[in-house]
Design a protein around this motif. Structure first.
Motif, PDB file in Angstrom:
ATOM      1  N   ASN A 177       0.807  -1.216   0.000  1.00 19.71           N
ATOM      2  CA  ASN A 177       0.000   0.000   0.000  1.00 19.71           C
ATOM      3  C   ASN A 177       0.841   1.267   0.000  1.00 19.71           C
ATOM      4  N   SER A 481      -4.452   4.153 -10.377  1.00 17.91           N
ATOM      5  CA  SER A 481      -5.244   3.178  -9.624  1.00 17.91           C
ATOM      6  C   SER A 481      -5.087   1.790 -10.233  1.00 17.91           C
ATOM      7  N   LYS A 483      -6.641  -1.177  -8.366  1.00 18.52           N
ATOM      8  CA  LYS A 483      -7.474  -2.140  -7.634  1.00 18.52           C
ATOM      9  C   LYS A 483      -8.758  -2.468  -8.393  1.00 18.52           C
ATOM     10  N   TYR A 510       0.175  -6.122  -7.351  1.00 19.81           N
ATOM     11  CA  TYR A 510      -0.585  -6.053  -6.108  1.00 19.81           C
ATOM     12  C   TYR A 510      -2.095  -6.122  -6.327  1.00 19.81           C
ATOM     13  N   ALA A 511      -2.546  -5.900  -7.561  1.00 20.60           N
ATOM     14  CA  ALA A 511      -3.979  -5.996  -7.845  1.00 20.60           C
ATOM     15  C   ALA A 511      -4.523  -7.357  -7.460  1.00 20.60           C
ATOM     16  N   GLU A 514      -6.360  -8.235  -4.172  1.00 14.99           N
ATOM     17  CA  GLU A 514      -7.769  -7.897  -3.981  1.00 14.99           C
ATOM     18  C   GLU A 514      -8.658  -9.140  -4.063  1.00 14.99           C
TER      19      GLU A 514
END
Length: 974
Positions: A177, A481, A483, A510-511, A514
């Motif tokens: 994050n 962005s 996510k 990192y998506a 989710e």
């Protein structure tokens, strides 16, 4: 005793010598001509006033797209406060070069020019080149490629007059994050980060640009952005030394030019509450300089960032940063006030001459190393072109290809081998996925499936064997962005639960965090970015044109730890790239565009397709013009053309070669043995080889359609044709034109009874392929259209290659071939142009096949690969060699067995510049396909030059196809 003391002195001397040598190596600002460098530095420094020395400490920022007051401010700071450098930010290269030259002209001491160009000048400037972001590079397993990336950025920086690039970022991104580092980091593993940063730095240095490791002591695990407030790093000193410091130590050992100190609150290193690391003497001097032995330049991060500026007032913060041990004060909020504060401290002996000289002299040493002892203005001639080279584009593609990471691959799902599967593509995210879809479609038929509701989508997907999901997020910046929305997560879960699913992530890895579960996905690919290159390379990976090579630079939960990545091998399918990637010259190839435009503008053909491949990679693909001169439908990748005689080598010949290598037939097989129907005829003893070599005395052409025309009316005779399908008349020739079903027997009888040429010589003839079509259909008890699909086209992914195209494709996707005023009395559109093939219901051994240039290239590449394609062997290499041989060259017969070959004299099908091992064919409608094993080139040209008038021979007369081939060979650099 004396001897012992003597040896002690020797050892001590050697130790001091070694220590001095190591120390010298640690000083990254010393050049090879250190003595001359020191003389230059001394001369400049000794001539400076106190104000000029203090001015060297400041590097101010300027936006080249903000002229006027901002530019005037910098001009004044150069003239009145003698600033040492400028850091350029947003703008354009031409304006920056102009300002750069102007500022240098104003400066008494040359300015050190810096930029944040972590992923290239495009980080700040329009019209410039970008390499992939560091997170993408972190997945690349070749340090040499990363080194090339650093070198490429430095070449561009140097061309623009930049001396120091504030890169590489060596922060270890252990916090998914992290709002400011993320994609700017090489990853979370200290060894990988260090390896990539070191390679990147070496590349920078190789081109003479100063480097900067940032952001000390480590910005990788922060929850806030130091541009907005002071982030807290709560780790212990031991942890920081072991993890965060590690890449800094590695780069320091290897000569990094500078280190940038971040604005961080690090209680483990600094006892004073909330003191930014950039203002901490403990961190900047005691740790970085004394403990880590760093001798290069030390920059503060920008002093206008809230992480620092909230701590002290302008001017005071600059003084505090200098007292902490920094050399260069980056982007001061108030240079006049800061200068005043530092001079005041100097006069009060708070700052000693020794301390001031320490930093100023280092700055001057850096300027000498950057070449500023011999400053030359930036030449703006061809600047934009020089900053956007094809060499850099090749590198970008290579980096992307080597980065894409396959992190899940159940049962070896990828690469997809079976191209007969029904494949759907679905896009999610807020960015374009069209390049991905179009590249997927070059390998097999893929439907882009869309629906307004999940229920509707799931119903539609029941028709598909595989579903490819592309998650496409903005590629505009590394901070965009990434996510999934809750709605997207829900849809993706349901798709994966109900379908065989491949998920491809075109954003930061990192998506994937989710998603609570990835168990229902057969395969998962991390493509890192949504650039056109990333989309195209990822599609190529899915179908095995390139292999998976990357490894995860960060961990994605326990299921996918850092370093995850499956390697896949290639299936020798066509890949796609630019000419320079295979040793060809794009600029020389541009001449082809001129010939194409000439062909269109002079109405040699309404439209055309050209594809050129080398070493298994398509490097030129152009669709030009329209299907007709009315310009209603432009030619696209998926426009189908009547291949005419290319049918011989793309349909009939490969089936003949199959049977020959199986021993069913051979070159010595006589026609009477092959087809008992010919026993007792004048053709019974013709050998298969001679027939396919066009050296068998067969007539070149028989006008089978002429007897079917009523001599009185000049219209198709009712004896042979009907307007509607009727008993015995179900074979379609053209619109509302059905020929009698027994016409094939009549054609074979005419061939059987036709006389032979009186003299044995080379005579090109369609008849061998009428005969072989008859034989093949008899042997397989099936239509040639079905046999070719089953044996070749389906598994090749040649989904645009077919007989009877109107049965599979929209009529508007097919280029018409003629306004036939002689026989069919209508536009020939989607029906084969050749009369004999048309009479056979559109399925001839010599003509009748329709395709696009991409598919024809696949077939020719199969031949060039020695009979393999897509991981499947279709033919043995020795079989191809056998058919691709000129057996009667001494008799002036250039042909191979079925294949055309280069001319033996001046005239012929090629440019005359191809190798003798090359082969191919031409087609009456304006088509051409040629392969050269020695140069590894496939060249395909498709056109409908016969529309609207078959007598239009301009394309042939101007020899456009051969002229293009000449340019191809001229464009080979190596």
């Amino acid at each position: 005793m004396k001897s012992t003391r003597f040896y002690f002195i020797i050892i001590f001397t050697l130790f001091i010598t070694f220590h001095t040598s190591v120390f010298a190596q640690r000083d990254p600002l010393i050049t090879r001509d250190a003595k001359q460098q020191r003389v230059w530095v001394d001369s400049i420094y000794n001539a400076m006033s106190l104000e000029e020395k203090v001015g060297q400490l400041f590097m101010v920022d300027i936006f080249s797209n903000k002229p006027g007051a901002e530019t005037d401010k910098v001009r004044n700071l150069i003239k009145d406060y003698h600033i040492g450098g400028v850091i350029f930010s947003k703008g354009g290269p031409q304006q920056q070069a102009k300002l750069n030259n102007e500022f240098q002209e104003l400066a008494k001491t040359p300015l050190l020019i810096g930029m944040d160009a972590e992923w290239g000048l495009a980080m700040r400037l329009d019209s410039t080149f970008s390499i992939p972001w560091n997170m993408t590079l972190g997945a690349v397993q070749s340090p040499e490629l990363v080194e090339q990336a650093g070198a490429a950025i430095s070449r561009n920086s140097k061309r623009l007059g930049v001396h120091i690039n504030f890169a590489p970022v060596v922060d270890i991104n252990t916090n998914p994050n992290n709002p400011i580092i993320g994609n700017r980091s090489f990853g979370e593993d200290k060894f990988n980060v260090s390896q990539k940063a070191l390679a990147f730095m070496k590349g920078m240095h190789s081109e003479g640009i100063l480097s900067s490791a940032k952001h000390f002591p480590g910005h990788g695990d922060t929850k806030s952005d130091s541009h907005k407030k002071l982030p807290i790093i709560s780790f212990s000193a031991k942890r920081l030394d072991s993890i965060e410091f590690y890449p800094f130590k590695e780069l320091i050992k290897n000569g990094v030019s500078s280190v940038m100190v971040a604005h961080l609150n690090v209680p483990g290193l600094e006892d004073k509450d909330d003191l930014p690391s950039s203002l901490s003497k403990t961190i900047v001097t005691d740790i970085l300089q004394d403990r880590l032995k760093f001798r290069g330049l030390i920059f503060t991060d920008a002093l206008n960032m809230k992480g620092a500026s909230n701590y002290k007032n302008p001017g005071e913060i600059d003084l505090a940063a200098f007292l902490a041990g920094n050399d260069v004060l980056l982007i001061s909020e108030d240079v006049p006030k800061a200068s005043e504060k530092i001079i005041e401290a100097y006069k009060k002996n708070i700052i000693t001459e020794e301390r001031l000289a320490h930093s100023v002299r280092k700055i001057l040493f850096a300027k000498y190393k950057a070449g500023l002892e011999n400053f030359k203005p930036v030449d703006t001639t061809n600047l934009i072109q020089d900053l956007n080279t094809l060499r850099d584009k090749v590198l970008y593609d290579d980096l992307v290809e080597n980065a894409i990471t396959l992190i899940k691959n159940n049962q070896g799902e990828l690469p997809i081998k079976d191209l007969a599967s029904n494949v759907a593509y679905i896009n999610f995210g807020d960015d374009d996925g069209a390049p991905f879809y179009h590249q997927l479609s070059k390998y097999t038929h893929v439907d882009w499936v869309k629906a307004n509701t999940l229920e509707d989508l799931l119903v539609k997907l029941k028709a598909y064997d595989k579903v490819i999901i592309g998650y496409h997020k903005s590629n505009n910046s590394p901070w965009s962005s990434y996510k999934f929305s809750n709605n997207e997560i829900n849809w993706i879960y349901e798709i994966a639960k109900n379908n065989h699913t491949i998920l491809d992530i075109f954003t930061r890895p990192y998506a994937l965090l989710e998603l609570n579960s990835t168990s229902n996905f057969e395969s998962i690919i991390i493509s890192y970015q949504n650039s056109v290159s990333a989309q195209e390379k990822s599609a190529q990976l899915i179908f095995g044109a390139v292999g998976a090579k990357g490894k995860l630079p960060v961990s994605l939960g326990s299921e996918f730890p850092v370093g995850t990545g499956y390697y896949t091998s290639t299936l020798n399918r066509l890949s796609y790239g630019i000419p320079e990637s295979v040793g060809m010259n794009s600029y020389k190839l541009q001449k082809i565009d001129s010939l194409i435009d000439l062909a269109i503008n002079d109405k040699m053909t309404p439209g055309l397709q050209v594809v050129i491949a080398r070493k298994g990679k398509v490097i030129f693909q152009r669709n030009a013009g329209y299907q007709t001169y009315e310009k209603l439908r432009p030619v696209t990748d998926t426009t189908l053309y009547d291949l005419a005689s290319l049918t011989k080598i793309t349909a009939t010949l490969p089936l003949i070669m199959e049977l020959e290598e199986k021993g069913v037939i051979n070159f010595d097989t006589k026609l009477g043995e092959l087809i008992p129907f010919f026993k007792g005829s004048n053709k019974a003893n013709i050998r298969l080889q001679d027939m396919l070599l066009h050296y068998a005395r067969l007539k070149p052409w028989l006008p089978f359609y002429v007897p079917t025309i009523d001599k009185k009316t000049k219209l198709p005779s009712q004896l042979y044709y009907r307007d509607i399908p009727s008993p015995g008349f179900t074979s379609l020739v053209a619109n509302n034109m059905y020929i009698r079903n027994d016409i094939n027997d009549s054609i074979m009888n005419i061939i059987k009874q036709s006389p032979l040429e009186r003299k044995l010589s080379y005579k090109y003839s369609d008849l061998p392929f009428y005969i072989m079509k008859y034989y093949l259909e008899s042997y397989y008890k099936s239509s040639l259209a079905t046999i070719t699909q089953e044996h070749f086209y389906e598994s090749l992914g040649a989904n645009y290659t077919t007989y009877l195209p109107r049965e599979k494709f929209d009529i508007f996707q097919i280029a018409p071939t003629e306004e036939d005023k002689l026989w069919r009395k209508q536009q020939v559109h989607g029906f084969v142009h050749d009369q004999g093939a048309a009479m056979q219901g559109g399925i001839g051994g010599h003509a009748g096949l329709f395709s696009n240039a991409n598919d024809v290239t696949k077939i020719m590449q199969l031949y060039l690969n020695g009979g393999t394609y897509g991981g499947k062997r279709y033919l043995e290499e020795k079989t191809l060699d056998k058919f691709n041989t000129c057996y009667y060259c001494e008799d002036n017969v250039r042909r191979g067995v079925g294949f055309d070959k280069p001319q033996l004299g001046e005239l012929g099908p090629t440019c005359g510049c191809v190798s003798l091992s090359s082969f191919g064919h031409t087609g009456f409608t304006g088509t051409f396909a040629w392969a050269d094993p020695e140069r590894e080139i496939v060249y395909v040209f498709l056109a409908n030059r016969t529309y609207p008038d078959v007598n239009n021979r301009k394309l042939i007369r101007e020899d456009i196809r051969s002229e293009i081939q000449s340019i191809i060979y001229e464009s080979i650099d190596f």
